[in-house]
Design an enzyme around this catalytic site. Structure first.
Site, mmCIF file in Angstrom:
data_model
loop_
_atom_site.group_PDB
_atom_site.id
_atom_site.type_symbol
_atom_site.label_atom_id
_atom_site.label_comp_id
_atom_site.label_asym_id
_atom_site.label_seq_id
_atom_site.Cartn_x
_atom_site.Cartn_y
_atom_site.Cartn_z
ATOM 1 N N ARG A 66 13.339 19.122 34.152
ATOM 2 C CA ARG A 66 12.554 18.149 33.463
ATOM 3 C C ARG A 66 12.457 18.438 32.282
ATOM 4 N NH1 ARG A 66 7.539 19.062 37.726
ATOM 5 N NH2 ARG A 66 8.086 18.630 39.567
ATOM 6 N N SER A 167 8.852 14.564 39.502
ATOM 7 C CA SER A 167 7.514 14.159 39.989
ATOM 8 C C SER A 167 6.000 13.712 39.746
ATOM 9 C CB SER A 167 7.100 15.346 40.686
ATOM 10 O OG SER A 167 6.173 16.225 41.689
ATOM 11 N N HIS A 168 5.046 14.054 39.486
ATOM 12 C CA HIS A 168 4.185 13.256 38.713
ATOM 13 C C HIS A 168 3.744 13.541 37.271
ATOM 14 C CE1 HIS A 168 3.286 17.855 38.873
ATOM 15 N NE2 HIS A 168 2.145 17.466 38.345
ATOM 16 N N ASP A 332 2.120 11.210 45.065
ATOM 17 C CA ASP A 332 2.765 11.179 43.836
ATOM 18 C C ASP A 332 4.505 10.893 43.500
ATOM 19 O OD1 ASP A 332 4.398 13.182 44.627
ATOM 20 O OD2 ASP A 332 4.540 14.758 43.409
ATOM 21 N N ASP A 334 7.720 10.723 43.408
ATOM 22 C CA ASP A 334 8.604 11.288 44.144
ATOM 23 C C ASP A 334 8.178 11.712 45.753
ATOM 24 O OD1 ASP A 334 7.599 13.810 43.673
ATOM 25 O OD2 ASP A 334 9.204 14.695 44.130
ATOM 26 N N GLU A 419 0.428 24.803 49.340
ATOM 27 C CA GLU A 419 -0.073 25.370 47.946
ATOM 28 C C GLU A 419 -1.128 24.766 47.554
ATOM 29 O OE1 GLU A 419 4.664 25.927 46.068
ATOM 30 O OE2 GLU A 419 4.166 23.626 46.479
ATOM 31 N N GLU A 420 -1.616 25.039 46.499
ATOM 32 C CA GLU A 420 -3.004 24.597 46.067
ATOM 33 C C GLU A 420 -3.144 23.467 45.518
ATOM 34 O OE1 GLU A 420 -1.538 25.722 42.328
ATOM 35 O OE2 GLU A 420 -1.181 26.642 44.061
#
Length: 573
Positions: A66, A167-168, A332, A334, A419-420
């Site tokens: 990224r 992603s986000h 988000d 994706d 996941e959290e």
């Protein structure tokens, strides 16, 4: 199914226009907050990374490479080098099937796809892109890989994929990640090889990158298409009780948040006859319709109350006491993450919804293996531990990163992984794999199924879990650390922790390896009967992160956090 533009919180005073962005968190973005898209695209082709500068090299985190073209960390050279490295890696691994490629709505995703196609076609790699020339969520790529590989003959070879998304992350960012034939995120061995080779190619001036012009690439015989949307939407009855949602007439408000799920939600509603409204079908590379996140940045984080402010406001009951939807959801860019908003509880904490999802699924998926455990990352809530115990299921606690759930999801030994950070997936009704990457659409639809089958909102369901198991308080804070101190934290062993108590309770475990699979956690976790903390170094900032939770209240949590910092600092000082 309907689509409409959602209203967003407006500024309450003209004076807000002069406030720093961070002080306008939760309010709609203003012109000065928006990225200059033409400059972003120009920088993609015109700036060339310096291979000697670590900040400009290829670096794969838990979700690929990224960066931003404006920072010379995500540019044409990077994508050409990474793609060539993937071509060589898959060849070395004997992957001969089609490579599936999709992109999200970030401005850099389209040019990155063009660059990748020039290299893939230059190397003659059979590549499939979206037949609708649309946006493709990460879970749709994962599901397609698994589907094609289940149907493939030995001669056809196994498929793999590339997802172009950060992603986000904010609008100025780009992202590029590789999913091997198992359909999930590539493991560290693969990403290290790809990154190292890509950096070699950069250092060599891309001399070994095989590439053809875009016009030739688009006409190449090795380039084909695949209807990712049709495969995903058609197969949903295998994994979600859509009949129950339809018969209960659950009113769903789905917000794609300007991301790749925008075309999917409308099709899901229409094809399966759901009462589903796409509350904001707008796609804008600047994301000018978004509300600012906690730090004043535009970030499509569907677990953030600030980023989700417009949808939260929209769900408030009107004068008649009625909310417009029974369930409202966000994804988000994706669509690998989920955000769940209920009329009675607002935006659910991701840990709370994971707990609800687990309790509901293991009680209602009767075709799942009876011995399958509950998968969670070690920084997710211990409410999940208590829920798993209440279900009589083993807890499988793994390091941070969804890649750790892939083997279980494929084999049926781990039918759920979460996941959290609001990412999760689970298997089909018959126990077969659905996706081996996070699936935000799936979890959003599950929220509607829970409402349909139980008659309770997920937040009401969580309140019942609290009555049974207690009410944990969870938070994450950052603490300053140098590069060397972060390296020391990664090297810590349980023996380095001499404390016997934490916030007044005896320490029950000190771990630097995940109990679920024995893999290194890249930090430290310490537990007591009613609390825990985990410390992990940041990969991008000079801080380490302290995740902590207490079932004894906020004051006790603060004590846990303070002592956690003291324990870690004593070792890395």
């Amino acid at each position: 199914m309907t689509a409409e533009n959602a209203s967003t919180p407006e500024h309450t005073a003209a004076a807000e226009s002069v406030l720093p962005a961070a002080e306008r968190a939760g309010t709609r973005a203003m012109p000065q907050d928006l990225v200059d898209v033409p400059a972003l695209l120009e920088a993609y082709t015109q700036r060339h990374p310096d291979p000697a500068d670590p900040a400009q090299r290829v670096s794969f985190g838990t979700s690929g490479h990224r960066g931003s073209s404006l920072k010379t960390s995500f540019n044409e050279d990077h994508i050409a080098a990474i793609t060539q490295a993937i071509v060589e890696y898959r060849a070395a691994q004997g992957v001969t099937g089609p490579l599936l490629m999709g992109r999200d709505t970030h401005a850099l995703s389209a040019p990155a796809q063009d660059t990748a196609l020039e290299v893939l076609m230059g190397n003659g790699v059979h590549t499939l892109i979206d037949s609708r020339d649309g946006y493709t969520p990460t879970p749709a790529i994962s599901h397609a890989i698994l589907s094609l590989n289940a149907e493939a003959t030995a001669a056809a070879g196994q498929a793999d994929g590339i997802v172009i998304t950060p992603s986000h992350n904010p609008p100025a960012d780009g992202g590029f990640k590789y999913n091997p034939p198992h359909g999930g995120p590539a493991d560290t061995e693969a990403t290290d090889w790809i990154a190292d080779r890509a950096n070699e190619l950069l250092a060599g001036g891309l001399a070994d990158v095989v590439r053809i012009p875009l016009a030739e690439a688009l006409a190449h015989e090795a380039l084909g298409t695949f209807d990712f949307l049709d495969r995903y939407v058609s197969d949903l009855p295998k994994v979600i009780d859509l009949d129950a949602i339809r018969q209960a007439r659950v009113r769903i408000g789905a917000d794609p948040m300007g991301g790749a799920s925008v075309g999917y939600w409308g099709e899901i509603g229409t094809r399966h006859g759901l009462d589903l409204t796409v509350v904001n079908p707008e796609v804008d590379p600047q994301w000018g319709f978004m509300t600012l996140d906690w730090d004043g940045k535009i970030r499509m984080d569907c677990s953030s109350p600030n980023a989700m402010a417009s949808l939260i406001e929209r769900m408030r009951p009107g004068a008649d006491g009625e909310a417009p939807f029974d369930i409202a959801t966000g994804n988000d860019a994706d669509a690998d993450r989920h955000g769940i908003v209920t009329p009675d509880g607002g935006l659910m904490n991701p840990n709370h919804f994971l707990s609800v999802a687990i309790d509901y699924l293991y009680r209602h998926r009767h075709g799942w293996p009876a011995g399958a455990g509950v998968g969670k990352t070690l920084v997710s809530s211990s409410m999940i531990d208590r829920v798993a115990a209440g279900l009589g299921r083993d807890l499988v606690e793994v390091p941070v990163g969804f890649k750790w759930f892939v083997p279980g999801l494929l084999e049926g030994t781990g039918v759920f992984g979460g996941e959290e950070s609001a990412g999760a997936s689970f298997v089909c009704f018959d126990g077969s794999a659905w996706s081996t990457d996070k699936d935000g659409l799936l979890l959003c639809l599950l929220a509607a199924e829970i409402r349909a089958v139980t008659g309770k909102s997920p937040s009401q369901y969580y309140a019942e879990l609290v009555q049974q198991y207690g009410d944990p308080v969870y938070a994450r804070i950052d603490a300053a650390a140098t590069t060397e101190q972060k390296a020391q934290l990664k090297r810590m062993s349980p023996a380095d922790v001499t404390a016997e108590t934490l916030a007044g309770e005896p320490i029950t475990a000190k771990m630097t390896e995940a109990p679920g699979n024995g893999a290194a956690i890249g930090g430290l976790k310490v537990t007591t009967q009613n609390a825990w903390f985990a410390a992990r170094p940041s990969g991008t900032e000079d801080v380490y992160k302290i995740y902590a939770e207490s079932f004894l209240g906020a004051e006790h949590l603060a004590q846990v956090q303070a002592e956690a910092k003291a324990i870690v600092d004593a070792v890395i000082a």
